[in-house]
Write a protein that holds these residues in place. Sequence first.
Motif, PDB file in Angstrom:
ATOM      1  N   ALA A  86       0.943  -1.258  -0.005  1.00 35.38           N
ATOM      2  CA  ALA A  86      -0.071  -0.180   0.141  1.00 35.38           C
ATOM      3  C   ALA A  86       0.947   1.274  -0.127  1.00 35.38           C
ATOM      4  CB  ALA A  86      -0.816   0.075   1.229  1.00 35.38           C
ATOM      5  N   ILE A  87       1.969   1.102   0.544  1.00 33.14           N
ATOM      6  CA  ILE A  87       2.906   2.544   0.495  1.00 33.14           C
ATOM      7  C   ILE A  87       3.324   2.788  -0.778  1.00 33.14           C
ATOM      8  CG2 ILE A  87       5.153   3.022   1.159  1.00 33.14           C
ATOM      9  CD1 ILE A  87       5.252   1.353   3.607  1.00 33.14           C
ATOM     10  N   TYR A  88       3.578   1.886  -1.715  1.00 32.20           N
ATOM     11  CA  TYR A  88       4.041   1.907  -3.057  1.00 32.20           C
ATOM     12  C   TYR A  88       2.559   2.504  -3.995  1.00 32.20           C
ATOM     13  CZ  TYR A  88       8.501   0.720  -1.575  1.00 32.20           C
ATOM     14  OH  TYR A  88       9.635   0.883  -0.630  1.00 32.20           O
ATOM     15  N   GLN A  89       1.626   2.461  -3.370  1.00 32.28           N
ATOM     16  CA  GLN A  89       0.316   2.789  -4.166  1.00 32.28           C
ATOM     17  C   GLN A  89       0.373   4.744  -3.964  1.00 32.28           C
ATOM     18  OE1 GLN A  89      -1.779   1.214  -6.178  1.00 32.28           O
ATOM     19  NE2 GLN A  89      -0.510  -0.183  -5.850  1.00 32.28           N
ATOM     20  N   PHE A  90       0.900   5.047  -3.007  1.00 34.53           N
ATOM     21  CA  PHE A  90       0.923   6.421  -2.629  1.00 34.53           C
ATOM     22  C   PHE A  90       2.242   7.189  -2.691  1.00 34.53           C
ATOM     23  CE2 PHE A  90      -2.716   4.360  -0.287  1.00 34.53           C
ATOM     24  CZ  PHE A  90      -3.704   5.148  -0.999  1.00 34.53           C
ATOM     25  N   PHE A  91       3.260   6.359  -2.653  1.00 27.83           N
ATOM     26  CA  PHE A  91       4.764   7.076  -2.862  1.00 27.83           C
ATOM     27  C   PHE A  91       5.386   6.218  -3.712  1.00 27.83           C
ATOM     28  CE2 PHE A  91       2.884   7.759   1.361  1.00 27.83           C
ATOM     29  CZ  PHE A  91       2.874   9.227   1.526  1.00 27.83           C
ATOM     30  N   ASP A  92       6.423   6.989  -4.252  1.00 27.66           N
ATOM     31  CA  ASP A  92       7.263   5.907  -5.206  1.00 27.66           C
ATOM     32  C   ASP A  92       8.654   5.616  -4.514  1.00 27.66           C
ATOM     33  OD1 ASP A  92       8.853   8.413  -5.416  1.00 27.66           O
ATOM     34  OD2 ASP A  92       8.120   8.870  -7.494  1.00 27.66           O
ATOM     35  N   SER A  93       9.321   4.456  -5.250  1.00 24.66           N
ATOM     36  CA  SER A  93      10.629   4.343  -4.497  1.00 24.66           C
ATOM     37  C   SER A  93      11.522   5.347  -4.301  1.00 24.66           C
ATOM     38  CB  SER A  93      11.346   3.185  -5.363  1.00 24.66           C
ATOM     39  OG  SER A  93      10.598   2.214  -5.560  1.00 24.66           O
ATOM     40  N   LYS A  94      11.686   6.375  -5.448  1.00 21.84           N
ATOM     41  CA  LYS A  94      12.663   7.386  -5.208  1.00 21.84           C
ATOM     42  C   LYS A  94      12.335   8.448  -4.257  1.00 21.84           C
ATOM     43  CE  LYS A  94      14.430  11.326  -8.057  1.00 21.84           C
ATOM     44  NZ  LYS A  94      14.546  11.908  -9.180  1.00 21.84           N
ATOM     45  N   THR A  95      11.037   8.715  -3.720  1.00 21.49           N
ATOM     46  CA  THR A  95      10.576   9.470  -2.680  1.00 21.49           C
ATOM     47  C   THR A  95      10.924   8.787  -1.290  1.00 21.49           C
ATOM     48  OG1 THR A  95       8.729  10.336  -3.810  1.00 21.49           O
ATOM     49  CG2 THR A  95       8.519  10.485  -1.709  1.00 21.49           C
ATOM     50  N   LEU A  96      10.953   7.368  -1.269  1.00 24.05           N
ATOM     51  CA  LEU A  96      11.000   6.745  -0.126  1.00 24.05           C
ATOM     52  C   LEU A  96      12.583   6.383   0.026  1.00 24.05           C
ATOM     53  CD1 LEU A  96       7.838   4.319  -0.235  1.00 24.05           C
ATOM     54  CD2 LEU A  96       8.257   6.191   1.334  1.00 24.05           C
ATOM     55  N   GLY A  97      13.297   6.251  -0.837  1.00 21.04           N
ATOM     56  CA  GLY A  97      14.539   5.933  -0.811  1.00 21.04           C
ATOM     57  C   GLY A  97      14.860   4.360  -0.614  1.00 21.04           C
ATOM     58  N   ILE A  98      13.955   3.647  -1.056  1.00 20.83           N
ATOM     59  CA  ILE A  98      13.786   2.114  -1.154  1.00 20.83           C
ATOM     60  C   ILE A  98      12.908   1.574  -2.023  1.00 20.83           C
ATOM     61  CG2 ILE A  98      12.799   1.948   1.071  1.00 20.83           C
ATOM     62  CD1 ILE A  98      14.465  -0.544   1.926  1.00 20.83           C
ATOM     63  N   SER A  99      13.330   0.672  -2.662  1.00 22.95           N
ATOM     64  CA  SER A  99      12.480  -0.053  -3.458  1.00 22.95           C
ATOM     65  C   SER A  99      11.608  -0.987  -2.832  1.00 22.95           C
ATOM     66  CB  SER A  99      13.104  -0.946  -4.598  1.00 22.95           C
ATOM     67  OG  SER A  99      13.662  -1.798  -3.919  1.00 22.95           O
ATOM     68  N   TYR A 100      10.314  -1.282  -3.398  1.00 22.40           N
ATOM     69  CA  TYR A 100       9.510  -2.456  -2.678  1.00 22.40           C
ATOM     70  C   TYR A 100      10.110  -3.579  -2.112  1.00 22.40           C
ATOM     71  CZ  TYR A 100       5.500  -5.712  -2.065  1.00 22.40           C
ATOM     72  OH  TYR A 100       4.674  -6.479  -1.411  1.00 22.40           O
ATOM     73  N   GLY A 101      10.910  -4.372  -3.262  1.00 17.86           N
ATOM     74  CA  GLY A 101      11.504  -5.494  -3.122  1.00 17.86           C
ATOM     75  C   GLY A 101      12.536  -5.615  -1.905  1.00 17.86           C
ATOM     76  N   SER A 102      13.327  -4.441  -2.032  1.00 20.76           N
ATOM     77  CA  SER A 102      14.339  -4.252  -0.910  1.00 20.76           C
ATOM     78  C   SER A 102      13.692  -4.071   0.578  1.00 20.76           C
ATOM     79  CB  SER A 102      15.351  -3.170  -1.224  1.00 20.76           C
ATOM     80  OG  SER A 102      15.906  -3.185  -2.225  1.00 20.76           O
ATOM     81  N   LEU A 103      12.683  -3.464   0.513  1.00 16.49           N
ATOM     82  CA  LEU A 103      11.772  -3.054   1.727  1.00 16.49           C
ATOM     83  C   LEU A 103      11.232  -4.599   2.294  1.00 16.49           C
ATOM     84  CD1 LEU A 103      11.183  -1.546   4.069  1.00 16.49           C
ATOM     85  CD2 LEU A 103       8.995  -0.634   2.847  1.00 16.49           C
ATOM     86  N   ARG A 104      11.050  -5.417   1.406  1.00 18.60           N
ATOM     87  CA  ARG A 104      10.168  -6.663   1.924  1.00 18.60           C
ATOM     88  C   ARG A 104      11.596  -7.656   2.257  1.00 18.60           C
ATOM     89  NH1 ARG A 104       6.545  -9.921  -2.021  1.00 18.60           N
ATOM     90  NH2 ARG A 104       6.808 -11.312  -0.222  1.00 18.60           N
ATOM     91  N   ASN A 105      12.631  -7.472   1.498  1.00 20.27           N
ATOM     92  CA  ASN A 105      13.686  -8.212   1.876  1.00 20.27           C
ATOM     93  C   ASN A 105      14.456  -7.930   3.174  1.00 20.27           C
ATOM     94  OD1 ASN A 105      13.571  -9.955  -0.242  1.00 20.27           O
ATOM     95  ND2 ASN A 105      14.899  -8.793  -1.413  1.00 20.27           N
ATOM     96  N   PHE A 106      14.032  -6.583   3.649  1.00 18.35           N
ATOM     97  CA  PHE A 106      14.550  -5.997   4.874  1.00 18.35           C
ATOM     98  C   PHE A 106      14.304  -6.852   5.990  1.00 18.35           C
ATOM     99  CE2 PHE A 106      14.371  -2.920   8.416  1.00 18.35           C
ATOM    100  CZ  PHE A 106      15.614  -2.441   8.608  1.00 18.35           C
ATOM    101  N   GLY A 107      13.120  -7.398   6.181  1.00 20.19           N
ATOM    102  CA  GLY A 107      12.656  -8.014   7.166  1.00 20.19           C
ATOM    103  C   GLY A 107      12.025  -7.038   8.190  1.00 20.19           C
ATOM    104  N   LEU A 108      11.129  -5.934   7.923  1.00 16.42           N
ATOM    105  CA  LEU A 108      10.557  -5.114   8.811  1.00 16.42           C
ATOM    106  C   LEU A 108       9.648  -5.701   9.958  1.00 16.42           C
ATOM    107  CD1 LEU A 108      10.048  -2.004   8.837  1.00 16.42           C
ATOM    108  CD2 LEU A 108       7.922  -2.385   7.684  1.00 16.42           C
ATOM    109  N   SER A 109       9.984  -5.494  11.133  1.00 18.74           N
ATOM    110  CA  SER A 109       9.152  -5.994  12.283  1.00 18.74           C
ATOM    111  C   SER A 109       9.052  -4.914  13.104  1.00 18.74           C
ATOM    112  CB  SER A 109      10.115  -7.197  12.647  1.00 18.74           C
ATOM    113  OG  SER A 109      10.871  -6.821  13.594  1.00 18.74           O
TER     114      SER A 109
END
Length: 77
Positions: free
Chosen positions: A28-51
Amino acid sequence: MVKKGKQERTVIHLEMNGEHYYLGSLAAIYQFFDSKTLGISYGSLRNFGLSHEKPYQNKHCIIRKGVLLTISKKNDQ
């Protein structure tokens, strides 16, 4: 532990430029903000292991994962 009649839902908290946004999923984040604005791609954020214990932070934003506590629609308490 959640009491009977209560529900838990994952919530993603995005803090950026002093603003706070609450979303239902990482996607949902990437429906409102792009990777450039966030400074991280969707795939990289998923791989980060957010908890809850491991938020993501860079110079653009902070992304946290939490739990939204709600009551059931039946209001069983």
